[in-house]
Scaffold this motif. Structure first.
Motif, PDB file in Angstrom:
ATOM      1  N   GLU A   1     -44.722  -7.632  27.886  1.00  0.00           N
ATOM      2  CA  GLU A   1     -43.395  -7.315  28.426  1.00  0.00           C
ATOM      3  C   GLU A   1     -42.521  -6.904  27.258  1.00  0.00           C
ATOM      4  O   GLU A   1     -42.515  -7.582  26.233  1.00  0.00           O
TER       5      GLU A   1
ATOM      6  N   GLU B   1     -55.744  -1.299  35.027  1.00  0.00           N
ATOM      7  CA  GLU B   1     -54.414  -1.787  34.672  1.00  0.00           C
ATOM      8  C   GLU B   1     -53.908  -2.652  35.808  1.00  0.00           C
ATOM      9  O   GLU B   1     -54.363  -2.511  36.946  1.00  0.00           O
ATOM     10  N   GLU B   2     -53.000  -3.558  35.499  1.00  0.00           N
ATOM     11  CA  GLU B   2     -52.349  -4.306  36.571  1.00  0.00           C
ATOM     12  C   GLU B   2     -51.001  -4.843  36.127  1.00  0.00           C
ATOM     13  O   GLU B   2     -50.780  -5.116  34.942  1.00  0.00           O
ATOM     14  N   TYR B   3     -50.117  -4.949  37.090  1.00  0.00           N
ATOM     15  CA  TYR B   3     -48.837  -5.616  36.868  1.00  0.00           C
ATOM     16  C   TYR B   3     -48.982  -7.053  37.317  1.00  0.00           C
ATOM     17  O   TYR B   3     -49.656  -7.334  38.304  1.00  0.00           O
TER      18      TYR B   3
ATOM     19  N   THR C   1     -51.399  -9.220  28.061  1.00  0.00           N
ATOM     20  CA  THR C   1     -50.221  -9.039  28.911  1.00  0.00           C
ATOM     21  C   THR C   1     -49.012  -8.766  28.029  1.00  0.00           C
ATOM     22  O   THR C   1     -48.821  -9.431  27.014  1.00  0.00           O
TER      23      THR C   1
ATOM     24  N   THR D   1     -39.376  -4.521  30.660  1.00  0.00           N
ATOM     25  CA  THR D   1     -40.486  -3.982  31.454  1.00  0.00           C
ATOM     26  C   THR D   1     -41.171  -5.125  32.191  1.00  0.00           C
ATOM     27  O   THR D   1     -41.104  -6.282  31.773  1.00  0.00           O
ATOM     28  N   ARG D   2     -41.851  -4.794  33.287  1.00  0.00           N
ATOM     29  CA  ARG D   2     -42.578  -5.823  34.055  1.00  0.00           C
ATOM     30  C   ARG D   2     -43.821  -6.239  33.284  1.00  0.00           C
ATOM     31  O   ARG D   2     -44.416  -5.431  32.574  1.00  0.00           O
TER      32      ARG D   2
ATOM     33  N   GLU E   1     -47.276 -10.808  38.399  1.00  0.00           N
ATOM     34  CA  GLU E   1     -46.101 -11.189  39.179  1.00  0.00           C
ATOM     35  C   GLU E   1     -45.060 -11.934  38.372  1.00  0.00           C
ATOM     36  O   GLU E   1     -43.868 -11.745  38.549  1.00  0.00           O
TER      37      GLU E   1
ATOM     38  N   TYR F   1     -47.427  -6.638  32.270  1.00  0.00           N
ATOM     39  CA  TYR F   1     -48.433  -5.606  32.552  1.00  0.00           C
ATOM     40  C   TYR F   1     -49.590  -5.762  31.583  1.00  0.00           C
ATOM     41  O   TYR F   1     -49.397  -6.156  30.428  1.00  0.00           O
ATOM     42  N   ARG F   2     -50.780  -5.456  32.050  1.00  0.00           N
ATOM     43  CA  ARG F   2     -51.913  -5.377  31.114  1.00  0.00           C
ATOM     44  C   ARG F   2     -52.837  -4.241  31.514  1.00  0.00           C
ATOM     45  O   ARG F   2     -52.881  -3.839  32.675  1.00  0.00           O
ATOM     46  N   LYS F   3     -53.546  -3.722  30.532  1.00  0.00           N
ATOM     47  CA  LYS F   3     -54.455  -2.604  30.780  1.00  0.00           C
ATOM     48  C   LYS F   3     -55.648  -2.707  29.839  1.00  0.00           C
ATOM     49  O   LYS F   3     -55.555  -3.358  28.793  1.00  0.00           O
TER      50      LYS F   3
END
Ligand code: 1HN
Length: 356
Positions: A314, A340-342, A312, A270-271, A344, A273-275
């Protein structure tokens, strides 16, 4: 902190003492702590191996009988960041529960909402307000808040399931109520009744069903698995997630708990990511590892781990994997707090988690 002239230091210290003596605290001394730029959760990323959990659950089965008082044979997953509180994250309760053949866990109800996610065993049902919901591995059964529920193992093998509750959250709001049913078990007036009425994508029109929770109480893994296959096939992607929702309005099946299943194909990841908000991940099937804030967590079938708010993450699957995830997301969303954000770049791995 505000600057104080040296000559006033003594006065200032005395003033702070006077505040404390009157149960007051000056914001200028605590604002960094209570208003950080982003969350600094007390919840630690943590993992419990199934190879540790199962023998201890079995041992509890030998040592603890279930009768009034004992009530439930439950081992709480206690996050070491929470000062001994029996909570998995600040908002979520996660536990494993063990029910031996021939046993029943007596009926009760409480204001915290709960879910059961079956890890191992056959021949058990949970009766929810009179509806006996069958449990087989991978099935999700809801016990919405203030619904009577009891568990019966009529099979010939023990069952172990994951219990997820919003108990810490309801506890912080000081709104926990609990009541025992007058008898040991409720009368059963339907078998998988909610599924027969609501489990087909079409819904009855002859009733007013505008409750905060889903009228469908049982979500069988057999259907979920077929749907995940279809989703992967249809999108051509290597990772897909479904939500367990109320079939009437598409909202989360419970108002306080987000419930998801993620399937990751072998070799896929998975990319980053955090939320906002925490998650408990039950590895239902497969093997792999997750990197959480730079720390590597290796997992295999039935391990359980927790992801703190804004960490974060993955996931990397070395085998085709199904991750059942419980979150506090619906609460954050309805209050306008969800973010939330992905990211880079993949994280640098700085350490590996050593399970206890
Ligand atoms: C509960 O009622 C159950 O009904 C499981 O099986 C876990 C944890 C805390 C409070 C109540 C159950 C629980 C619980």
């Amino acid at each position: 902190m505000a600057k104080i002239a040296d000559t006033l230091q003594v006065d200032y210290d005395e003033f702070c003492g006077a505040l404390a003596a009157k149960d007051l605290q000056p914001l200028w001394k605590i604002n960094k702590q209570i208003m950080p730029q982003q969350p600094h959760p007390k919840t630690l990323p943590w993992l419990w191996n199934w190879s540790t959990l199962l023998p201890l659950a079995q041992r509890a089965g030998e040592l603890i009988t279930i009768d009034r008082g004992g009530d439930r044979r439950v081992l709480a997953l206690c996050n070491p960041g929470l000062n001994g509180m029996p909570y998995t994250s600040t908002t979520l309760w996660g536990a494993v529960q063990y029910l031996a053949p021939g046993e029943s866990a007596p009926a009760h109800r409480h204001t915290p909402g709960a879910i059961r996610f079956v890890m191992e065993g056959e021949g058990v049902w949970t009766t929810v307000n009179g509806d006996a919901c069958d449990m087989t591995p991978g099935d999700l059964v809801l016990t919405p808040n203030w619904h009577w529920h009891d568990h019966t193992n009529a099979g010939d093998q023990p069952m172990v399931w994951f219990d997820g509750l919003d108990l810490p959250l309801v506890g912080w709001m000081e709104s926990v109520f609990f009541e025992l049913y007058p008898d040991n078990l409720q009368p059963i007036d339907a078998r998988n009744g909610s599924e027969r009425l609501y489990g087909r994508g079409t819904v009855p029109t002859d009733r007013e069903e505008q409750s905060l929770h889903s009228p469908l109480l049982r979500y069988p893994y057999s259907e979920v698995s077929l749907q995940l296959d279809a989703m992967l096939e249809e999108t051509g992607l290597e990772v897909t997630t479904l939500n367990y929702v109320n079939p009437i309005n598409g909202h989360s099946a419970l108002p306080t708990l987000g419930l998801e299943m993620t399937r990751i194909r072998e070799g896929a990841s998975t990319r980053p990511y955090r939320k906002a908000g925490s998650s408990i991940v039950v590895v239902f099937r497969g093997a792999g590892h997750s990197v959480i804030d730079g720390q590597r967590f290796d997992w295999s079938e039935h391990d359980i781990f927790v992801i703190p708010s804004w960490a974060t993450v993955e996931h990397v699957a070395s085998e085709s994997s199904d991750l059942f995830v419980t979150t506090d997301r619906p609460v954050l969303q309805v209050l306008g707090l969800f973010r939330e954000e992905y990211l880079e770049h993949p994280q640098k791995v700085t350490g590996t988690f050593e399970p206890r």
